[in-house]
Write a protein that holds these residues in place. Structure first.
Motif, short mmCIF file in Angstrom:
data_model
loop_
_atom_site.label_atom_id
_atom_site.label_comp_id
_atom_site.label_asym_id
_atom_site.label_seq_id
_atom_site.Cartn_x
_atom_site.Cartn_y
_atom_site.Cartn_z
N LEU A 225 53.25 60.79 65.98
CA LEU A 225 52.42 60.53 67.17
C LEU A 225 50.94 60.69 66.85
N ARG A 226 50.60 61.66 66.01
CA ARG A 226 49.20 61.85 65.64
C ARG A 226 48.71 60.69 64.78
N TRP A 227 49.54 60.27 63.84
CA TRP A 227 49.14 59.21 62.93
C TRP A 227 48.86 57.91 63.67
N ALA A 228 49.56 57.67 64.77
CA ALA A 228 49.35 56.42 65.52
C ALA A 228 47.92 56.26 65.99
N ILE A 305 50.27 51.04 71.81
CA ILE A 305 49.03 50.32 71.57
C ILE A 305 48.25 50.13 72.86
N ARG A 306 48.95 49.81 73.94
CA ARG A 306 48.24 49.64 75.22
C ARG A 306 47.68 50.97 75.70
N ALA A 307 48.39 52.08 75.44
CA ALA A 307 47.83 53.39 75.78
C ALA A 307 46.57 53.66 74.98
N LEU A 308 46.58 53.30 73.69
CA LEU A 308 45.39 53.48 72.87
C LEU A 308 44.25 52.56 73.33
N ALA A 309 44.59 51.42 73.91
CA ALA A 309 43.56 50.50 74.41
C ALA A 309 42.82 51.07 75.61
N ALA A 310 43.43 52.01 76.31
CA ALA A 310 42.80 52.59 77.50
C ALA A 310 41.94 53.80 77.18
N LYS A 315 37.14 51.56 75.95
CA LYS A 315 36.80 50.84 74.71
C LYS A 315 37.98 50.78 73.75
N GLY A 316 38.89 51.73 73.91
CA GLY A 316 40.07 51.75 73.05
C GLY A 316 39.86 52.61 71.82
N TRP A 317 40.97 52.90 71.15
CA TRP A 317 40.97 53.75 69.96
C TRP A 317 41.97 53.18 68.98
#
Length: 493
Positions: A225-228, A305-310, A315-317
């Protein structure tokens, strides 16, 4: 970025990786011709494409280009005819790849780029039998190719620098993150890291320390989960506390000399050990076939990925930031609505996580979709992330949503936007949420107020933004005012 898309691509090899490349290219709007002599190649490609279509509809909220045309050729020569990009994905045997790449090189147009999907073969070795080696490079993706954006690009000894420049632009145009590996080494970077973990995992199973499922649980419930989001070095920087990486290395560096690892050794992969791993893996799968497991994997990746986009204030991560950039390019390249028509700003497929206990899309997700539609409108008028970074923004100060019909899981949808009124500080908009059949399912009327964030008060938008608003709103004035505009909640008293 769209000008960097190939006009036509050829995919030589239609297995797991090859089919993933086919799907990635088709969904980017590129026509693809496939050659693979396997009797079930077409079935595999079409099944993988179906999974890719399902995942991409849920991943990308921007309008996608018209899907490219898929065709199957009877020979390498027929597949590469007229192609300006060829992706080779045949099995990992140097002799086979050299022979196939030689045939591609002899038949492909002179200016066509050739990327080889290999997990570790050196591009210099692959170039050995090519007459035009300057256009060959390694393009090493990760499975599933249509969702995971990384591609490692590796030049061979005779690869032309301009070929690498073109490759970076091409893979970026199809939504990928190209990373050029600085030196030609066996297995490149990604697989070297994976190989180290894989060796340790095999020893842990061999020594009966853990089963395949237990090892997978340890990864997916912890550092996976951290690596993602942050990878390896940034994760360990945080582990070092306020002093950062220097403290981490000082504290944990000595452990690297302890005999914890069997990094340079591997258990004997005899029949008994292979059967041990395979039987544990079969039990772990619980009877689920490969296509089912792929669909589960894809759904989970879309959610991550969509969670990271928020993240990061929208701006996303990591992969999420790349997704937002790709969606912005897709919106910019989409066919504009005719002047005076509502803008089509967002489209997608209703995710399982959006469904409530009544079995249809829950109200909070409508608000999410309408909010993302507003974000797309602001980006269209030049008030996106860069504008916000300059200290100005539009704030949503009022929203009224009407729910007109149910929307079910897996349904396609799109949104449209009509500007109802503007002045120097405000935009009044009407968003509509349409089902895949075109029926109106929900509406949202919003008032957006322009704010000087430094001063903390309403202010005039910049002349450039006001001009962009006027270019949309002016022609739309001829549209009828929607009947739901200005509506409030019915009075039951």
């Amino acid at each position: 970025m769209q000008e960097n898309l190939p006009r036509k691509a050829a995919c030589i090899g239609g297995g797991v990786i090859g089919a993933g490349w086919v799907a990635r290219l088709l969904l980017a709007g590129v026509d693809v011709s496939v050659f693979d002599p396997a009797p079930d190649a077409e079935r595999v490609v079409r099944e993988v494409l179906a999974n890719a279509e399902h995942a991409t509809a849920r991943l990308i909220s921007a309008p996608l280009p018209p899907q490219g045309t898929l065709s199957f050729a009877s020979s390498i020569e027929a597949a590469v005819e007229g192609a300006d990009f060829i992706q080779e994905s045949v099995p990992e045997r140097l002799d086979l790849k050299r022979r196939i790449l030689g045939a591609i090189d002899a038949a492909a147009p002179a200016d066509a780029l050739i990327g080889s999907s290999t997990s570790g073969l050196l591009p210099t070795d692959l170039q050995a039998e090519m007459s035009h080696p300057g256009r060959l490079f390694v393009a090493h993706p990760f499975n599933p190719v249509y969702l995971l954006p990384l591609v490692e690009l590796v030049a061979g000894g005779r690869t032309a620098p301009e070929s690498m420049e073109r490759a970076v632009a091409l893979y970026g145009a199809i939504g990928m993150k190209p990373v050029v590996i600085r030196r030609e080494i066996e297995a490149f970077v990604g697989d070297r890291l994976l190989e180290a973990l894989w060796r340790e995992a095999l020893w842990l199973v061999n020594d009966d320390v853990a089963t395949t499922e237990e090892i997978d649980d340890i990864i997916r419930y912890s550092f996976g989960l951290r690596w993602a989001q942050m990878g390896l070095f940034e994760t360990y920087r945080i582990a070092g506390g306020e002093p950062g990486m220097r403290h981490f290395l000082a504290q944990f560096g000595p452990a690297l000399k302890w005999p914890w690892t069997k990094l340079m050794d591997v258990p004997d992969l005899d029949d008994a050990f292979i059967e041990k791993i395979a039987s544990q893996s079969d039990e772990q799968a619980q009877g689920r076939g490969v296509r089912t497991l792929e669909r589960i994997r894809d759904d989970n990746l879309v959610g991550i990925i969509r969670a990271l986009a928020a993240e990061q204030g929208g701006k996303g991560w990591g992969a999420g930031a790349l997704l937002r950039e790709h969606e912005a390019r897709l919106r910019a390249a989409a066919e504009p609505a005719p002047a005076g028509e509502p803008l089509r700003l967002m489209e997608g497929e209703v995710d399982a996580a959006w469904i409530d206990y009544n079995g249809h899309m829950t109200e909070s997700r409508y608000l999410q979709v309408f909010g993302e539609t507003t974000d797309a409108l602001l980006a269209r008028i030049g008030a996106g992330a860069d504008y916000v970074a300059g200290g100005r923004s539009f704030y949503t100060v009022e929203t009224h949503i009407r729910h007109l019909s149910e929307t079910k899981q897996g349904e396609a949808f799109h949104t449209t936007t009509q500007i109802l009124g503007t002045d120097a500080k405000r935009i009044r908009v009407m968003h509509r949420f349409h089902g895949g059949d075109g029926t109106l399912r929900a509406t949202a009327e919003q008032m957006l107020l322009h704010v000087d964030m430094g001063a903390g008060r309403a202010s005039r938008a910049t002349p450039e933004v006001l001009e962009a608003i006027a270019a949309i709103a002016g022609p739309q004035r001829a549209l009828p005012i929607p009947p739901e505009a200005g509506r409030g909640i019915s009075d039951l008293r």
